[in-house]
Design a protein around this motif. Structure first.
Motif, PDB file in Angstrom:
ATOM      1  N   MET A   1     -14.625  10.189 -17.344  1.00 52.99           N
ATOM      2  CA  MET A   1     -14.261  10.753 -18.630  1.00 52.99           C
ATOM      3  C   MET A   1     -13.513   9.735 -19.474  1.00 52.99           C
ATOM      4  N   GLY A   2     -12.640   8.974 -18.938  1.00 54.16           N
ATOM      5  CA  GLY A   2     -11.795   8.093 -19.726  1.00 54.16           C
ATOM      6  C   GLY A   2     -10.354   8.537 -19.624  1.00 54.16           C
ATOM      7  N   GLU A   3      -9.550   8.090 -20.549  1.00 53.54           N
ATOM      8  CA  GLU A   3      -8.115   8.355 -20.529  1.00 53.54           C
ATOM      9  C   GLU A   3      -7.768   9.479 -21.510  1.00 53.54           C
ATOM     10  N   VAL A   4      -6.867  10.373 -21.096  1.00 48.37           N
ATOM     11  CA  VAL A   4      -6.397  11.467 -21.947  1.00 48.37           C
ATOM     12  C   VAL A   4      -4.891  11.321 -22.101  1.00 48.37           C
ATOM     13  N   LEU A   5      -4.446  11.068 -23.327  1.00 45.60           N
ATOM     14  CA  LEU A   5      -3.021  10.950 -23.647  1.00 45.60           C
ATOM     15  C   LEU A   5      -2.645  12.080 -24.588  1.00 45.60           C
ATOM     16  N   SER A   6      -1.444  12.614 -24.431  1.00 47.28           N
ATOM     17  CA  SER A   6      -1.017  13.760 -25.231  1.00 47.28           C
ATOM     18  C   SER A   6       0.416  13.588 -25.716  1.00 47.28           C
ATOM     19  N   SER A   7       0.681  14.174 -26.863  1.00 43.06           N
ATOM     20  CA  SER A   7       2.050  14.373 -27.308  1.00 43.06           C
ATOM     21  C   SER A   7       2.784  15.141 -26.223  1.00 43.06           C
ATOM     22  N   GLU A   8       4.092  14.986 -26.183  1.00 41.03           N
ATOM     23  CA  GLU A   8       4.898  15.722 -25.203  1.00 41.03           C
ATOM     24  C   GLU A   8       5.068  17.187 -25.613  1.00 41.03           C
ATOM     25  N   TRP A   9       4.698  17.535 -26.823  1.00 40.47           N
ATOM     26  CA  TRP A   9       4.911  18.884 -27.334  1.00 40.47           C
ATOM     27  C   TRP A   9       3.936  19.857 -26.676  1.00 40.47           C
ATOM     28  N   CYS A  10       4.420  21.059 -26.413  1.00 43.36           N
ATOM     29  CA  CYS A  10       3.678  22.070 -25.658  1.00 43.36           C
ATOM     30  C   CYS A  10       2.270  22.323 -26.186  1.00 43.36           C
ATOM     31  N   ARG A  11       2.119  22.500 -27.482  1.00 35.12           N
ATOM     32  CA  ARG A  11       0.809  22.874 -28.016  1.00 35.12           C
ATOM     33  C   ARG A  11      -0.251  21.824 -27.702  1.00 35.12           C
ATOM     34  N   CYS A  12       0.119  20.547 -27.801  1.00 30.95           N
ATOM     35  CA  CYS A  12      -0.841  19.486 -27.485  1.00 30.95           C
ATOM     36  C   CYS A  12      -1.204  19.506 -26.004  1.00 30.95           C
ATOM     37  N   LEU A  13      -0.213  19.641 -25.150  1.00 33.11           N
ATOM     38  CA  LEU A  13      -0.482  19.710 -23.710  1.00 33.11           C
ATOM     39  C   LEU A  13      -1.306  20.939 -23.351  1.00 33.11           C
ATOM     40  N   GLU A  14      -1.018  22.061 -24.011  1.00 31.80           N
ATOM     41  CA  GLU A  14      -1.751  23.300 -23.750  1.00 31.80           C
ATOM     42  C   GLU A  14      -3.193  23.221 -24.225  1.00 31.80           C
ATOM     43  N   THR A  15      -3.496  22.281 -25.083  1.00 36.62           N
ATOM     44  CA  THR A  15      -4.876  22.044 -25.510  1.00 36.62           C
ATOM     45  C   THR A  15      -5.546  21.026 -24.600  1.00 36.62           C
ATOM     46  N   ALA A  16      -4.870  19.912 -24.347  1.00 36.70           N
ATOM     47  CA  ALA A  16      -5.481  18.807 -23.601  1.00 36.70           C
ATOM     48  C   ALA A  16      -5.744  19.127 -22.138  1.00 36.70           C
ATOM     49  N   ARG A  17      -4.772  19.721 -21.469  1.00 32.12           N
ATOM     50  CA  ARG A  17      -4.935  19.928 -20.024  1.00 32.12           C
ATOM     51  C   ARG A  17      -6.081  20.879 -19.678  1.00 32.12           C
ATOM     52  N   PRO A  18      -6.208  22.037 -20.316  1.00 32.44           N
ATOM     53  CA  PRO A  18      -7.359  22.883 -19.985  1.00 32.44           C
ATOM     54  C   PRO A  18      -8.698  22.277 -20.449  1.00 32.44           C
ATOM     55  N   ALA A  19      -8.691  21.586 -21.570  1.00 36.78           N
ATOM     56  CA  ALA A  19      -9.942  21.036 -22.096  1.00 36.78           C
ATOM     57  C   ALA A  19     -10.455  19.868 -21.270  1.00 36.78           C
ATOM     58  N   PHE A  20      -9.536  19.041 -20.762  1.00 40.80           N
ATOM     59  CA  PHE A  20      -9.953  17.816 -20.082  1.00 40.80           C
ATOM     60  C   PHE A  20      -9.463  17.733 -18.627  1.00 40.80           C
ATOM     61  N   SER A  21      -8.839  18.785 -18.129  1.00 42.61           N
ATOM     62  CA  SER A  21      -8.339  18.874 -16.754  1.00 42.61           C
ATOM     63  C   SER A  21      -7.253  17.866 -16.411  1.00 42.61           C
ATOM     64  N   GLN A  22      -6.780  17.145 -17.407  1.00 37.33           N
ATOM     65  CA  GLN A  22      -5.722  16.163 -17.187  1.00 37.33           C
ATOM     66  C   GLN A  22      -5.145  15.745 -18.538  1.00 37.33           C
ATOM     67  N   ALA A  23      -3.951  15.238 -18.534  1.00 37.28           N
ATOM     68  CA  ALA A  23      -3.350  14.643 -19.732  1.00 37.28           C
ATOM     69  C   ALA A  23      -2.037  13.993 -19.335  1.00 37.28           C
ATOM     70  N   GLU A  24      -1.869  12.774 -19.749  1.00 37.13           N
ATOM     71  CA  GLU A  24      -0.622  12.050 -19.537  1.00 37.13           C
ATOM     72  C   GLU A  24       0.157  12.081 -20.848  1.00 37.13           C
ATOM     73  N   THR A  25       1.435  12.425 -20.789  1.00 37.55           N
ATOM     74  CA  THR A  25       2.225  12.468 -22.022  1.00 37.55           C
ATOM     75  C   THR A  25       2.554  11.053 -22.484  1.00 37.55           C
ATOM     76  N   TRP A  26       2.601  10.898 -23.804  1.00 36.36           N
ATOM     77  CA  TRP A  26       2.921   9.616 -24.423  1.00 36.36           C
ATOM     78  C   TRP A  26       3.724   9.903 -25.687  1.00 36.36           C
ATOM     79  N   PRO A  27       5.010   9.547 -25.725  1.00 35.09           N
ATOM     80  CA  PRO A  27       5.874   9.866 -26.868  1.00 35.09           C
ATOM     81  C   PRO A  27       5.379   9.337 -28.213  1.00 35.09           C
ATOM     82  N   ALA A  28       4.570   8.281 -28.213  1.00 38.85           N
ATOM     83  CA  ALA A  28       4.046   7.754 -29.490  1.00 38.85           C
ATOM     84  C   ALA A  28       3.152   8.765 -30.200  1.00 38.85           C
ATOM     85  N   LEU A  29       2.682   9.791 -29.474  1.00 42.49           N
ATOM     86  CA  LEU A  29       1.834  10.816 -30.092  1.00 42.49           C
ATOM     87  C   LEU A  29       2.618  12.038 -30.553  1.00 42.49           C
TER      88      LEU A  29
END
Length: 102
Positions: A1-29
């Motif tokens: 799949m590639g790399e999945v990076l997410s904002s630390e904010w809940c809404r972004c994580l709640e979108t990324a993790r179910p959609a892509f089964s993974q997400a690493e938080t990155w404060p720059a987002l």
């Protein structure tokens, strides 16, 4: 799949993790929104530097906020929407298409 990076904010994580089964938080987002509605130049430089590196395989997925998309690509997205971007020159990106999340 590639790399999945997410904002630390809940809404972004709640979108990324179910959609892509993974997400690493990155404060720059994290959201760029502040009293001026603009990001600090340092924050934009960090995000654009990472976005300019082509992934080895798959795609680079970034779960972030509409203000960040506006600052990096010059366009707003609706809440929950996804933007497909292509790199331009000098750390700028162009929105090639948008996907409605629901």
């Amino acid at each position: 799949m590639g790399e999945v990076l997410s904002s630390e904010w809940c809404r972004c994580l709640e979108t990324a993790r179910p959609a892509f089964s993974q997400a690493e938080t990155w404060p720059a987002l994290n959201s760029n929104f502040n009293e001026t509605g603009r990001a600090t130049p340092e924050k934009n430089r960090e995000a654009t530097a990472r976005m300019a590196i082509a992934p080895g395989s798959g795609n680079l997925i970034l779960a972030t906020h509409r203000f960040n998309v506006r600052d990096l690509a010059g366009e707003y997205t609706a809440p929950g929407d996804m933007a497909v971007v292509a790199p331009l020159r000098e750390g700028r990106f162009r929105v090639r298409g948008k996907l409605r999340a629901y």
